[in-house]
Write an enzyme that holds these catalytic residues in place. Structure first.
Site, short mmCIF file in Angstrom:
data_model
loop_
_atom_site.label_atom_id
_atom_site.label_comp_id
_atom_site.label_asym_id
_atom_site.label_seq_id
_atom_site.Cartn_x
_atom_site.Cartn_y
_atom_site.Cartn_z
CG HIS A 124 -1.96 -1.08 1.17
ND1 HIS A 124 -2.85 -1.31 2.21
CD2 HIS A 124 -2.24 -2.03 0.24
CE1 HIS A 124 -3.62 -2.34 1.90
NE2 HIS A 124 -3.25 -2.81 0.72
CG HIS A 165 -7.57 -3.20 -2.13
ND1 HIS A 165 -7.06 -2.14 -1.40
CD2 HIS A 165 -6.83 -4.28 -1.77
CE1 HIS A 165 -6.08 -2.57 -0.63
NE2 HIS A 165 -5.92 -3.87 -0.84
CG ASP A 169 -3.17 -5.13 -3.08
OD1 ASP A 169 -2.84 -4.20 -2.32
OD2 ASP A 169 -3.94 -6.04 -2.73
CG HIS A 188 0.17 -9.53 -2.61
ND1 HIS A 188 0.31 -8.23 -3.05
CD2 HIS A 188 -0.84 -9.50 -1.70
CE1 HIS A 188 -0.57 -7.45 -2.44
NE2 HIS A 188 -1.28 -8.20 -1.62
#
Length: 279
Positions: free
Chosen positions: A74, A234, A238, A261
């Site tokens: 973030h 969101h 990321d 991720h």
């Protein structure tokens, strides 16, 4: 030559780590040209680049010489989204604070101290060929293009989220303004059904309805949403944070679907390798 910027003055924020539940103080300071963004934790200086990046469950880690900093995505997204290439980030604990679950508090702090241009130059690097990483039906791909464009898709087995797609094509000169209003406010999210499992795995010890939006079947437990497609936005937040480990953005249409991720980090590394081969 790529342009470079730093923040005009230091700023500090404090909060709770999402996974550790520990209090952490963060100080972000200006850094010289070509220093990049780097974390200082204890006696270790850990650069924010693909060489030390590792996707971990529900976050991104940077590991070097036996030390790691966690949940960096973030802040890195906020710095990159606001055009900050060089910054020193000092931490009192190994995990960055989750704050409200979005990048907005970081963006507001950056906007308050201002930006200082250090070098003028190109803002995007051309991509020589298509780059794709995938795992099962999840993928991230970059297709060479004349302009920068992102498309992200997610699919969750709940009526409240379901399948969502978001396409975003900011002009380079408007990137920071549009990032601040259209991407940064989107908060992290989870399903209520996943919480017990995640906590049993030692994760989200600091999670709460104050720093994440939580979906329970066909309803949100803590409405209202900031955007109708806040979860999908969101995920793009990321991705931008994870891609910032490259130090640049490719001139490409970047498409992602159900990516993690881990897959983001693998994708950034694949682009970095192609860039090295092109030199």
């Amino acid at each position: 030559m790529l342009y470079q910027q730093t923040i005009a003055a230091p700023f500090e924020l404090s909060g709770i780590g999402l996974h550790s539940g520990e209090q952490v103080d963060v100080k972000v300071s200006p850094a010289p040209v070509n220093s990049g963004r780097y974390f200082v934790y204890g006696d270790e200086k850990i650069p924010a680049n693909t060489q030390v990046a590792a996707g971990s469950p529900l976050s991104t880690e940077l590991r070097q010489n036996g030390k790691a900093v966690r949940t960096v995505e973030h802040l890195l997204s906020a710095l990159f989204g606001m055009g900050v290439h060089n910054a020193c980030i000092e931490l009192s604990s190994a995990e960055l604070p989750i704050l409200d679950g979005s990048a907005l508090p970081w963006v507001e702090a950056i906007a308050k101290v201002g930006i200082e241009t250090q070098l003028d130059g190109d803002r995007l690097l051309p991509l020589a060929e298509v780059v794709t990483v995938r795992k099962g039906d999840s993928f991230v791909t970059a297709i060479p293009a004349d302009t920068l464009r992102f498309t992200y898709g997610i699919d969750f087995p709940t009526k409240a989220i379901g399948e969502q797609w978001f396409s975003w094509s900011p002009a380079v000169m408007d990137f920071s303004t549009r990032f601040a209003s259209e991407i940064a406010p989107a908060r992290t999210f989870t399903l209520a059904a996943y919480i017990e499992q995640a906590r049993a795995a030692g994760l989200i010890k600091g999670g709460s309805l104050e720093n994440a939006i939580v979906c329970d079947g066909d309803r949100w437990m803590n409405p209202p949403l900031r955007f109708d497609n806040e979860p999908c936005r969101h995920k793009l937040l990321d991705l931008i944070g994870d891609l910032s480990l490259l130090g640049f953005l490719p001139k490409a249409h970047i498409l992602a679907y159900k990516a993690s991720h881990n897959l983001h980090a693998e994708f950034a590394l694949a682009i970095a390798k192609q860039q090295l081969l092109a030199i």
